[in-house]
Design an enzyme around this catalytic site. Structure first.
Site, PDB file in Angstrom:
ATOM      1  N   LEU A   1     -17.141 -15.675 -33.380  1.00  0.00           N
ATOM      2  CA  LEU A   1     -16.330 -16.056 -34.527  1.00  0.00           C
ATOM      3  C   LEU A   1     -16.340 -14.882 -35.495  1.00  0.00           C
ATOM      4  CD1 LEU A   1     -17.510 -19.712 -35.347  1.00  0.00           C
ATOM      5  CD2 LEU A   1     -15.380 -19.032 -34.228  1.00  0.00           C
ATOM      6  N   ASP A   2     -15.234 -14.694 -36.219  1.00  0.00           N
ATOM      7  CA  ASP A   2     -15.208 -13.668 -37.254  1.00  0.00           C
ATOM      8  C   ASP A   2     -16.337 -13.908 -38.239  1.00  0.00           C
ATOM      9  OD1 ASP A   2     -12.909 -12.706 -36.113  1.00  0.00           O
ATOM     10  OD2 ASP A   2     -11.560 -13.592 -37.593  1.00  0.00           O
ATOM     11  N   ARG A   3     -16.814 -12.850 -38.827  1.00  0.00           N
ATOM     12  CA  ARG A   3     -17.885 -12.957 -39.817  1.00  0.00           C
ATOM     13  C   ARG A   3     -17.545 -13.957 -40.916  1.00  0.00           C
ATOM     14  NH1 ARG A   3     -20.700  -7.705 -42.608  1.00  0.00           N
ATOM     15  NH2 ARG A   3     -22.383  -8.782 -43.702  1.00  0.00           N
TER      16      ARG A   3
ATOM     17  N   THR B   1     -15.522 -16.498 -40.812  1.00  0.00           N
ATOM     18  CA  THR B   1     -15.201 -17.838 -40.322  1.00  0.00           C
ATOM     19  C   THR B   1     -16.475 -18.645 -40.080  1.00  0.00           C
ATOM     20  OG1 THR B   1     -13.212 -16.992 -39.233  1.00  0.00           O
ATOM     21  CG2 THR B   1     -14.018 -19.137 -38.508  1.00  0.00           C
TER      22      THR B   1
ATOM     23  N   ASN C   1      -8.579 -12.254 -34.483  1.00  0.00           N
ATOM     24  CA  ASN C   1      -7.882 -12.492 -35.762  1.00  0.00           C
ATOM     25  C   ASN C   1      -6.516 -13.151 -35.612  1.00  0.00           C
ATOM     26  OD1 ASN C   1      -9.004  -9.558 -37.707  1.00  0.00           O
ATOM     27  ND2 ASN C   1     -10.095 -11.320 -36.931  1.00  0.00           N
TER      28      ASN C   1
END
Length: 308
Positions: A150-152, A154, A246
């Protein structure tokens, strides 16, 4: 199989807190707290002892202490509780939702990396989980394997494997995994429900953008449904059908509705003080039993409040 109930614990938040040892010590001679802990917990890595201290897992005479140089006197009672509930641990560490001998499902807080970067080595979900597993059973330490990320910025559900066989099986079938996100966006989308399709590329600064189809671009497909709006912000249920980096953030920005808090992709509002994207649901077949596993994570309060 169903998600296990969980309680916040220190240094991580999870069901296995019952296996965390508790230590009680009686002070017999003057000493500074950290030096005392190093001596009494000589079998525990010093980095872990410091972390327990930082996360308020250490108390002196019943009061939590975090200062390394706290002066101890004869007669003081020192307690170390790796299973103690602490607000700090809740904010900074992954919460364990489910665990068995093959997989580990956690809720990652916003702001925590999944894995290390060149600049950040230890403040990651991967590092935290491995440290915790080693502390649970130092003689037979387990480890986790990366399945997805997961994105940082998120928050939400994240799966790790506990052996390579499980990792390869999960990754091989990852295109069959169903993932649902909650996103709060700026404005009101022109359509209440829509499937977004575009080809994505990445520039030298690692920013992802939509482009024409070519040899380097990758097709991204995202379906969204608007659940609620107050005119200024809207809550969307988002289903990414592909797993591009993203992609949700880029494609929602492309239609003029960037996710709040996402200044990287054009957001002007930041009502929650974070990216308003949460990995809410996850559904996949267990890599060993083949049973369908379904997990749900409540939308964080700071995101839910935006539309109130």
């Amino acid at each position: 199989l169903a998600p296990k109930s969980s309680r916040p614990v220190c240094p991580l938040v999870g069901e296995r807190s019952v296996r965390q040892p508790m230590h009680n010590f009686h002070v017999e001679a003057p000493s500074e707290l950290l030096a005392f802990l190093f001596k009494e917990l000589n079998q525990v890595p010093r980095t872990r002892v410091k972390k327990w201290l930082r996360l308020q897992c250490v108390s002196v005479n019943g009061k939590a202490v975090t200062k390394h140089t706290h002066a101890l006197s004869p007669g003081d009672e020192v307690r170390v509780e790796p299973g103690k509930k602490t607000p700090l641990a809740m904010k900074s560490s992954p919460k364990i939702v489910y665990e068995d001998e093959h997989i580990l499902v956690v809720e990652k807080p916003a702001g925590l990396l999944t894995v290390a970067t060149e600049k950040v080595k230890t403040k990651t979900a991967y590092f935290e989980l491995n440290e915790w597993l080693r502390s649970v059973n130092p003689k037979r330490p387990e480890r986790v394997f990366i399945v997805h990320r997961l994105d940082r910025e998120t928050s939400g559900l994240l799966v790790f494997a506990k052996n390579e066989a499980a990792k390869f099986k999960l990754q091989k079938n990852w295109d069959q995994v169903e993932k649902y996100y909650s996103a709060v966006v700026e404005g009101v989308p022109r359509m209440k429900e829509e499937t977004l399709k575009s080809h994505l590329s990445q520039n030298k600064t690692l920013k992802v953008y939509s482009t024409d189809e070519d040899e380097t671009s990758k097709l991204a497909i995202t379906h969204y449904r608007m659940l609620k709006t107050n005119g200024k912000f809207s809550l969307l249920d988002v289903f990414p059908r592909t797993g591009r980096k993203n992609q949700i953030r880029v494609q929602l920005a492309d239609i003029g509705n960037p996710i709040t808090g996402d200044d990287k992709y054009g957001a002007k509002e930041d009502p929650a003080g974070r990216l308003a994207l949460h990995a809410r649901e996850l559904s996949f077949k267990h890599p060993v039993t083949n049973q369908l596993m379904k997990f749900h994570s409540e939308v964080p309060k700071e995101l839910a409040k935006i539309l109130k």
